[in-house]
Write an enzyme that holds these catalytic residues in place. Sequence first.
Site, PDB file in Angstrom:
ATOM      1  CB  SER A   6      38.828   8.547 -20.818  1.00 34.98           C
ATOM      2  OG  SER A   6      37.721   7.956 -20.166  1.00 34.98           O
ATOM      3  CG  HIS A  29      36.484  10.468 -24.004  1.00 35.48           C
ATOM      4  ND1 HIS A  29      35.998  10.531 -25.302  1.00 35.48           N
ATOM      5  CD2 HIS A  29      36.086   9.267 -23.530  1.00 35.48           C
ATOM      6  CE1 HIS A  29      35.355   9.410 -25.587  1.00 35.48           C
ATOM      7  NE2 HIS A  29      35.382   8.619 -24.524  1.00 35.48           N
ATOM      8  CG  ASP A  31      34.093   7.024 -21.455  1.00 34.67           C
ATOM      9  OD1 ASP A  31      33.839   6.958 -22.665  1.00 34.67           O
ATOM     10  OD2 ASP A  31      35.246   7.016 -20.995  1.00 34.67           O
ATOM     11  CG  MET A  33      29.616   3.656 -19.604  1.00 35.11           C
ATOM     12  SD  MET A  33      30.837   2.612 -18.820  1.00 35.11           S
ATOM     13  CE  MET A  33      32.304   3.117 -19.723  1.00 35.11           C
ATOM     14  CG  HIS A  62      32.055   7.342 -25.888  1.00 40.64           C
ATOM     15  ND1 HIS A  62      33.077   6.436 -25.636  1.00 40.64           N
ATOM     16  CD2 HIS A  62      31.216   6.701 -26.732  1.00 40.64           C
ATOM     17  CE1 HIS A  62      32.858   5.320 -26.284  1.00 40.64           C
ATOM     18  NE2 HIS A  62      31.731   5.443 -26.949  1.00 40.64           N
ATOM     19  CG  MET A  64      29.655   3.777 -24.583  1.00 37.77           C
ATOM     20  SD  MET A  64      31.133   3.389 -23.646  1.00 37.77           S
ATOM     21  CE  MET A  64      31.401   4.997 -22.897  1.00 37.77           C
ATOM     22  CG  MET A 133      34.072   1.905 -28.987  1.00 41.36           C
ATOM     23  SD  MET A 133      34.638   2.908 -27.591  1.00 41.36           S
ATOM     24  CE  MET A 133      35.418   1.723 -26.508  1.00 41.36           C
ATOM     25  CG  ASP A 171      37.335   5.571 -26.097  1.00 41.10           C
ATOM     26  OD1 ASP A 171      38.156   5.331 -25.200  1.00 41.10           O
ATOM     27  OD2 ASP A 171      36.142   5.874 -25.876  1.00 41.10           O
TER      28      ASP A 171
HETATM   29  C1  DX5 Z   1      35.499   2.486 -22.509  1.00 39.65           C
HETATM   30  C2  DX5 Z   1      35.556   3.986 -22.637  1.00 39.65           C
HETATM   31  C3  DX5 Z   1      36.911   4.563 -22.692  1.00 39.65           C
HETATM   32  C4  DX5 Z   1      37.782   4.243 -21.492  1.00 39.65           C
HETATM   33  C5  DX5 Z   1      39.172   4.081 -22.011  1.00 39.65           C
HETATM   34  O1  DX5 Z   1      34.218   2.046 -22.782  1.00 39.65           O
HETATM   35  O2  DX5 Z   1      34.877   4.408 -23.807  1.00 39.65           O
HETATM   36  O3  DX5 Z   1      36.868   5.963 -22.915  1.00 39.65           O
HETATM   37  O4  DX5 Z   1      37.791   5.228 -20.503  1.00 39.65           O
HETATM   38  O5  DX5 Z   1      39.980   3.654 -20.982  1.00 39.65           O
HETATM   39  P1  DX5 Z   1      41.456   3.145 -21.224  1.00 39.65           P
HETATM   40  O6  DX5 Z   1      42.233   4.266 -21.842  1.00 39.65           O
HETATM   41  O7  DX5 Z   1      41.924   2.789 -19.870  1.00 39.65           O
HETATM   42  O8  DX5 Z   1      41.377   1.948 -22.143  1.00 39.65           O
HETATM   43 ZN    ZN Z   2      34.947   6.559 -24.353  1.00 42.25          ZN
END
Ligand code: DX5
Ligand code: ZN
Length: 210
Positions: A6, A29, A31, A33, A62, A64, A133, A171
């Site tokens: 990620s 990956h 993310d 947000m 991903h 969010m 998650m 994740d």
């Molecule tokens: C959190 C993200 C993850 C995050 C995971 O909302 O969806 O992808 O980067 O990070 P780690 O591996 O540090 O928990």
């Molecule tokens: Zn993620």
Amino acid sequence: MIIAPSILSADFGKLAESVALVKEAKWLHIDIMDGHFVPNISIGPLVVRGLRPYTTQILDTHLMISNANEYIPQFIKAGSDRITFHIEAVEDPTVTIKLIREHGAKVGISIKPGTPVSAVAKWIPFIDQILVMSVEPGFGGQEFMMNSSLKIMEINDLRKNLNKDLLIVVDGGINNITSKFCKEAGADVLVAGSYIFNSKDPKERMESLR
Ligand code: DX5
Ligand code: ZN
């Protein structure tokens, strides 16, 4: 086991270089947000577009975000190969699934730690992956929630019963210990941010997860 680093934990000041450190991974990956669905803001399609020429890895995106339908076409045009949206964030999953397919990407649905597997069961025949998650979405570096293993097992049973090709992605809080629980429960893809990037040797960390 597919490892999906990620980039949330990568160095955004030199993103292409950071990504090169994990070039052995099949997936990357990403993310997204919006400061609304989750209490954090990350990046948008512009960064996906900027990254695309630097890697041939599968860009696993991903979302969010609250207004997923509005932005999905932009992400796919920018280079996202797989789009995962949150079941908690869309009005009608059928519409969102169709939109992703029409634009040519693979489809995933994600569930937050408090959302039961039953909330997505109905859509399993129509999607390519489920993202479980294992922390509250929004931030890297949190601790793995153990009830996620049960959810993985439940999804694993469902896909067997349906005889359906479906990837189970996990994740949040993945490290060399929690990865074993996920593997035993039936996971296919492990997303890891801090464990891989907060290390002098990301490659070694990826191998330890595999
Ligand atoms: C959190 C993200 C993850 C995050 C995971 O909302 O969806 O992808 O980067 O990070 P780690 O591996 O540090 O928990
Ligand atoms: Zn993620």
